[in-house]
Design an enzyme around this catalytic site. Structure first.
Site, PDB file in Angstrom:
ATOM      1  N   CYS A   1       0.803  -1.223   0.000  1.00  0.00           N
ATOM      2  CA  CYS A   1       0.000   0.000   0.000  1.00  0.00           C
ATOM      3  C   CYS A   1       0.839   1.277   0.000  1.00  0.00           C
ATOM      4  O   CYS A   1       0.568   2.218  -0.756  1.00  0.00           O
ATOM      5  CB  CYS A   1      -0.968  -0.001   1.180  1.00  0.00           C
TER       6      CYS A   1
ATOM      7  N   HIS B   1      -2.823   6.667   4.012  1.00  0.00           N
ATOM      8  CA  HIS B   1      -1.379   6.785   4.194  1.00  0.00           C
ATOM      9  C   HIS B   1      -0.881   8.110   3.617  1.00  0.00           C
ATOM     10  O   HIS B   1      -1.403   8.585   2.612  1.00  0.00           O
ATOM     11  CB  HIS B   1      -0.651   5.671   3.439  1.00  0.00           C
TER      12      HIS B   1
END
Lengths: 331, 331
Positions: A128, A241
């Protein structure tokens, strides 16, 4: 019209895969939801129908065209080859096969053409943090030639799966009630804290999580190797993120040219007018598809280098959406 | 035995200055607490006595030997020269005088000897992120010769003063109650978010907060200039700052030699055995005096460079403790 299976349908990423299939009007003939025996028999509402979760077994993949795996590396290592042998193309969200030479590692906007050739019937979905970082780096690499990256991450608890989200949620509630906070899945409290260790430490002192940017990054960008150092840090953010990067290029890279290159690339937007308070934060991309880049400015240290900040929804572009986008390349 | 004044005694840093004076058994004859008219008349318990807060006026500094200022740049610019003219040595926590050539900018462990010469009777206390960063960099600079720094910060809300702490606290409570969250002092929600913009944007695209590491860092380390790029990011952490750094040196710097250099330096500790789960987090240094360094490893990008992580209590070493340590050099 394909038959689709989701392995790990009850997890945070599995649930988001369903969301993405629905929102993107993915056409399929049949959708099979697979999970552990513990979850088998439970039902999930999807597009007005009640789908019953089936137990994952070696016989689960008969007649499946595309199998989306998101149930951890162990499950992938055991069942992905079985699914592939049964004729399904596996899109695997774990790290099990990512660095295998005969397994394409795909971010559709960057190297989606590789989905045409899947010798083992397995395609890997990247890490990710790597996906989010590369959504900023790939257009800059094409424009200026990437030479090196120094990065630091601000990783959401969703990267640890549903348990990570539960842990931050519980700790926020405990804080508000004035109750003591006891870490469960993290080694230290995550509420009001930052944990600069994600994954297992490797020989060079970096964690395996940190080495993913270096290794997966090079593979996705089609480079022999990528000089990259990252410090991966877990922060008390639910599900997007962020990454700061100093990216150095072979050729001069102006801020304007960088903005133009990013804007012209699919799946990533520029949000960069800090003097007027315009910059992206994790919450700005949560539940959205595109990554967003801001704070683009010339490095004060390296030549031909830019400092920047990129954010992306970890559950979505960092995992479920990217996998569903790969599936779209197959139909 | 000196007479001490604290300007901004009711603020987060002012309160912590009192804590530090008490804990460190700072000997003084008299302690004068000064604040705005709004706070004047309120009382503060200190060492078993009740101290009444007085209103800050231009007549407040008669007979004061040391005046600790922490009430913002405007107050410092107006009243620090008045205090200095009245004979007090001002230790100023604001950025008002930090870059003035005739004002020493001091981190006692690094350049405390400069406290001997204060031509304007003013000593500046550095920026909090700069102090925390330099507590790791200074010993490495002495050992290997610092060449350049690329950094990213994870800055606590305490850096915005008491209002920052209140804002995160309120938002955590609102989250736990399921109530809507409305930002007040920050431009975006800080709970479960990260804000990559601290301070005002300058001409080169960096904020004034980000340029402090470059400018104050060079001055404190006694360098003509310091090549440094930092991205300053506010994170939902109450009161300790963290910084990731890639530090490049003139000479080869091994991890072992770096650990030894940091361990031998006052005010900073090594906490670095990640394979056994040993690394410092903001909570590990909260309410403590020392900064802590972990994740020390060779950069994968730059030669003669180390990647590392440093944490320090923003209110304490980043502000109040450092100011009180400077005061200790004066008596």
């Amino acid at each position: 019209m394909s038959t689709i299976a989701i392995v790990g349908a009850t997890g945070a990423v599995g649930q988001e895969m369903l969301e993405c299939l629905d929102q993107r009007n993915f056409h399929f003939e049949k959708l099979v939801l697979l999970a552990s025996a513990r979850s088998a028999g439970k039902t999930i509402q999807f597009q007005g129908k009640e789908l019953i979760i089936e137990e994952l077994t070696k016989d689960s993949f008969q007649g499946i065209d595309i199998a989306l795996f998101s149930a951890g590396g162990g499950i992938s290592r055991e069942f992905a080859p079985i699914a592939a042998a049964a004729g399904a193309v596996v899109i695997d969200n774990s790290s099990a096969f990512r660095m295998d030479a005969d397994v394409p590692l795909i971010v559709p906007e960057i190297n989606g053409e590789l989905a045409k050739s899947t010798p083992r019937n397995i395609i890997a979905n990247p890490n990710c943090t790597t996906i989010v970082s590369l959504m900023a780096l790939a257009p800059l690499h094409r424009a200026f030639g990437l030479k090196a990256v120094i990065a630091s991450s601000y990783q959401a608890v969703s990267g640890s799966g549903a348990q990570g989200i539960i842990e931050l949620d519980e700790q926020a509630h405990a804080y508000a009630k004035g109750e003591p906070i006891t870490p469960r899945i993290y080694s230290k409290q995550i509420f009001s804290n930052a944990i600069p260790l994600i994954g297992n430490v490797t020989e060079n002192g970096y964690t395996d999580e940190e080495m993913k940017l270096t290794k997966e990054g090079a593979k996705i960008l089609g480079m022999d190797s990528l000089k990259a150092s990252i410090t991966c840090v877990r922060v008390p953010v639910m599900r997007s993120h962020s990454v700061t990067m100093t990216a150095q290029f072979e050729r001069p890279a102006s801020v304007d040219a960088a903005r133009a290159a990013i804007e012209a690339f699919d799946g990533v937007q520029v949000m960069d007018d800090p003097q007027n308070g315009v910059f992206p934060s994790p919450l700005d991309v949560t539940n959205g598809d595109d990554c967003m880049v801001g704070r683009i400015r010339p490095s004060l240290v390296l030549e031909n280098a830019l400092d920047l900040w990129v954010v992306g929804d970890q559950v979505r572009k960092g995992a479920a959406l990217n996998a569903v986008q790969i599936a779209e390349l197959l139909v």
